[in-house]
Structure formats: structure tokens, C-alpha cells
Design a protein around this motif. Structure first.
Motif, PDB file in Angstrom:
ATOM      1  N   ALA A   1       0.827  -1.202   0.000  1.00  0.00           N
ATOM      2  CA  ALA A   1       0.000   0.000   0.000  1.00  0.00           C
ATOM      3  C   ALA A   1       0.866   1.259   0.000  1.00  0.00           C
ATOM      4  N   PHE A   2       1.968   1.213   0.747  1.00  0.00           N
ATOM      5  CA  PHE A   2       2.815   2.405   0.823  1.00  0.00           C
ATOM      6  C   PHE A   2       3.440   2.748  -0.526  1.00  0.00           C
ATOM      7  N   GLU A   3       3.774   1.756  -1.325  1.00  0.00           N
ATOM      8  CA  GLU A   3       4.377   2.032  -2.627  1.00  0.00           C
ATOM      9  C   GLU A   3       3.447   2.898  -3.476  1.00  0.00           C
ATOM     10  N   HIS A   4       2.171   2.580  -3.491  1.00  0.00           N
ATOM     11  CA  HIS A   4       1.201   3.376  -4.255  1.00  0.00           C
ATOM     12  C   HIS A   4       0.952   4.729  -3.577  1.00  0.00           C
ATOM     13  N   TYR A   5       0.899   4.713  -2.270  1.00  0.00           N
ATOM     14  CA  TYR A   5       0.692   5.946  -1.506  1.00  0.00           C
ATOM     15  C   TYR A   5       1.815   6.946  -1.782  1.00  0.00           C
ATOM     16  N   GLU A   6       3.040   6.466  -1.810  1.00  0.00           N
ATOM     17  CA  GLU A   6       4.193   7.347  -2.029  1.00  0.00           C
ATOM     18  C   GLU A   6       4.163   7.968  -3.424  1.00  0.00           C
ATOM     19  N   GLN A   7       3.700   7.220  -4.404  1.00  0.00           N
ATOM     20  CA  GLN A   7       3.578   7.785  -5.754  1.00  0.00           C
ATOM     21  C   GLN A   7       2.596   8.959  -5.762  1.00  0.00           C
ATOM     22  N   ILE A   8       1.503   8.798  -5.052  1.00  0.00           N
ATOM     23  CA  ILE A   8       0.507   9.878  -4.977  1.00  0.00           C
ATOM     24  C   ILE A   8       1.088  11.089  -4.256  1.00  0.00           C
ATOM     25  N   ARG A   9       1.780  10.848  -3.156  1.00  0.00           N
ATOM     26  CA  ARG A   9       2.340  11.954  -2.375  1.00  0.00           C
ATOM     27  C   ARG A   9       3.337  12.772  -3.193  1.00  0.00           C
TER      28      ARG A   9
ATOM     29  N   LEU B   1      -4.255   1.432  -5.021  1.00  0.00           N
ATOM     30  CA  LEU B   1      -4.180   1.541  -3.565  1.00  0.00           C
ATOM     31  C   LEU B   1      -5.501   1.197  -2.881  1.00  0.00           C
ATOM     32  N   ALA B   2      -6.629   1.463  -3.536  1.00  0.00           N
ATOM     33  CA  ALA B   2      -7.942   1.334  -2.890  1.00  0.00           C
ATOM     34  C   ALA B   2      -8.160  -0.024  -2.213  1.00  0.00           C
ATOM     35  N   PRO B   3      -8.009  -1.154  -2.910  1.00  0.00           N
ATOM     36  CA  PRO B   3      -8.251  -2.433  -2.221  1.00  0.00           C
ATOM     37  C   PRO B   3      -7.247  -2.708  -1.106  1.00  0.00           C
ATOM     38  N   LEU B   4      -6.009  -2.282  -1.295  1.00  0.00           N
ATOM     39  CA  LEU B   4      -5.006  -2.473  -0.249  1.00  0.00           C
ATOM     40  C   LEU B   4      -5.305  -1.603   0.961  1.00  0.00           C
ATOM     41  N   ALA B   5      -5.759  -0.373   0.705  1.00  0.00           N
ATOM     42  CA  ALA B   5      -6.113   0.521   1.807  1.00  0.00           C
ATOM     43  C   ALA B   5      -7.261  -0.065   2.620  1.00  0.00           C
TER      44      ALA B   5
ATOM     45  N   ASN C   1     -12.819   0.212   5.417  1.00  0.00           N
ATOM     46  CA  ASN C   1     -13.594   0.744   4.296  1.00  0.00           C
ATOM     47  C   ASN C   1     -13.452   2.254   4.128  1.00  0.00           C
ATOM     48  N   GLY C   2     -13.235   2.981   5.234  1.00  0.00           N
ATOM     49  CA  GLY C   2     -13.065   4.428   5.120  1.00  0.00           C
ATOM     50  C   GLY C   2     -11.844   4.780   4.284  1.00  0.00           C
ATOM     51  N   ALA C   3     -10.742   4.073   4.504  1.00  0.00           N
ATOM     52  CA  ALA C   3      -9.533   4.310   3.722  1.00  0.00           C
ATOM     53  C   ALA C   3      -9.737   3.906   2.268  1.00  0.00           C
TER      54      ALA C   3
END
Length: 204
Positions: A90-98, A116-120, A126-128
Motif C-alpha cells: 500500500a505504501f508504494e502506491h501511496y508514495e507515488q501519490i504523495r 491503492l484502494a483495495p489495499l487501503a 472501508n473508510g480508507a
């Protein structure tokens, strides 16, 4: 008998069998113990070889089984540093967005946000997941940063608790929202270039 007849008689070979000499007999008897000893040694070597081969095969089979079991256990367990876990993915996708938001851009966040959505959802609920889905569909930079803030509020504590290597947490005092990034040098995704180095580190 006349002498002429004796002259034309053929000589018959002697039928007397030749017996071995005493020297030949002694030579044969002298080598028999050596031959018997050689056969015994060969039998012992063959027996030991077969026994050793069976033992080596057993040890080899046990060793392979232990190695295979160790590899299976290692494959099923996550790395101590958190690598290979849902948090790490999840962090790999999150970092790309950041990185995109820190450069004041919105284009390029759709694909990593969708991934990221399914991993979050798996990591933080569900909120994430809903925040990541909204982030994937938005075209507004301001809205993207709002959704990113909601997403970070759920994910950043999970990232830090997982002990991901080289991941640092910060808080934006202006937005009152956290974020995580890969480097120690502050790169604020909420204000971008206008306040890029604004942020307080989150103490472990």
C-alpha cells in the motif's frame, strides 16, 4: 617284420598325459590364499559401499526435507522489516501519490490511487478504501489533497506501526493532517512548493 615295413609305419602320438610339475603345483597353491583374501576384501568394500550409500541417501533425503520446510515457512512469514506485507504494498502506491501532490500536480494520481484502494481497505478499513477511490476519480488538486488527508489519517499509523524500512511520518501543522514519505527531507504534499519543507516529524 621286414625293415621296409617298419620304415613306413606312422608314429602314433603318446597317450601319456603330462602331469604338472611340482613347481607349478607349489605356485598355484601359493597364490590361492591371496586370491581368497582379495575376494573377501572386494565383498567387504561392496558391503560397506552399499551400506554407506543407503546412509548417505537417508541423510540427503532428511536434509532436503528440512530445507524445503524452512523455505516454506520463510515464504509464508513476512519479513521482520515489514517487506512483502499489505502495508508495504500500500505504501508504494501511496508514495507515488504523495510525490505528485508535493509537486502541485493532480495528473498521474489516478492509477496508483486505484491500485491503492483495495489495499487501503485491507490495511485500514472501508473508510480508507473510499478515500482512495475518491482520490482516483478527482480532477481537482484541492480535492485531491483533501482526500489524501483523509486517506493519510487512516494509513499513516498503520505504516509506522508496521516498521517499514526508510519510511518517515510527518504532520502538517497548518492542515493538521499526517503523511508518510520515504525520505527524511520534508516534502509537504498538502501545500506543495509554497510550503514544501513545512512539517513536524512524528516521533516513534
Amino acid at each position: 617284420m621286414p625293415r621296409a615295413n617298419r620304415r613306413h609305419r606312422s608314429r602314433r602320438p603318446s597317450r601319456r598325459a603330462t602331469s604338472p610339475s611340482m613347481a607349478e603345483v607349489r605356485r598355484r597353491h601359493r597364490h590361492q590364499p591371496v586370491r581368497r583374501a582379495e575376494r573377501k576384501v572386494d565383498n567387504m568394500v561392496d558391503g560397506c559401499g552399499g551400506h554407506m550409500t543407503r546412509r548417505m541417501s537417508s541423510f540427503l533425503a532428511v536434509g532436503i526435507a528440512l530445507l524445503w520446510g524452512t523455505l516454506l515457512v520463510a515464504a509464508q512469514q513476512p519479513d521482520e522489516a515489514g517487506e512483502g506485507t499489505p502495508e508495504a504494498e500500500a505504501f508504494e502506491h501511496y508514495e507515488q501519490i504523495r510525490v505528485v501532490l508535493a509537486s502541485d500536480q493532480v495528473e498521474g494520481i489516478g492509477e496508483p490511487a486505484e491500485a491503492l484502494a483495495p489495499l487501503a481497505g485491507r490495511v485500514a478499513g472501508n473508510g480508507a478504501k473510499a478515500a482512495a477511490e475518491q482520490l482516483a476519480s478527482t480532477k481537482s488538486l484541492d480535492d485531491a489533497r483533501e482526500f489524501f488527508g483523509a486517506l493519510s489519517a487512516s494509513l499513516v499509523p498503520k505504516f509506522l506501526d508496521a516498521g517499514l524500512p526508510g519510511v518517515y511520518g510527518f504532520t502538517c501543522a497548518m492542515k493538521k493532517q499526517p503523511w508518510a514519505q520515504r525520505t527524511k527531507a520534508v516534502e509537504n504534499p498538502y501545500f506543495g512548493k509554497s510550503m514544501l519543507t513545512c512539517g513536524d516529524p512524528i516521533e516513534p
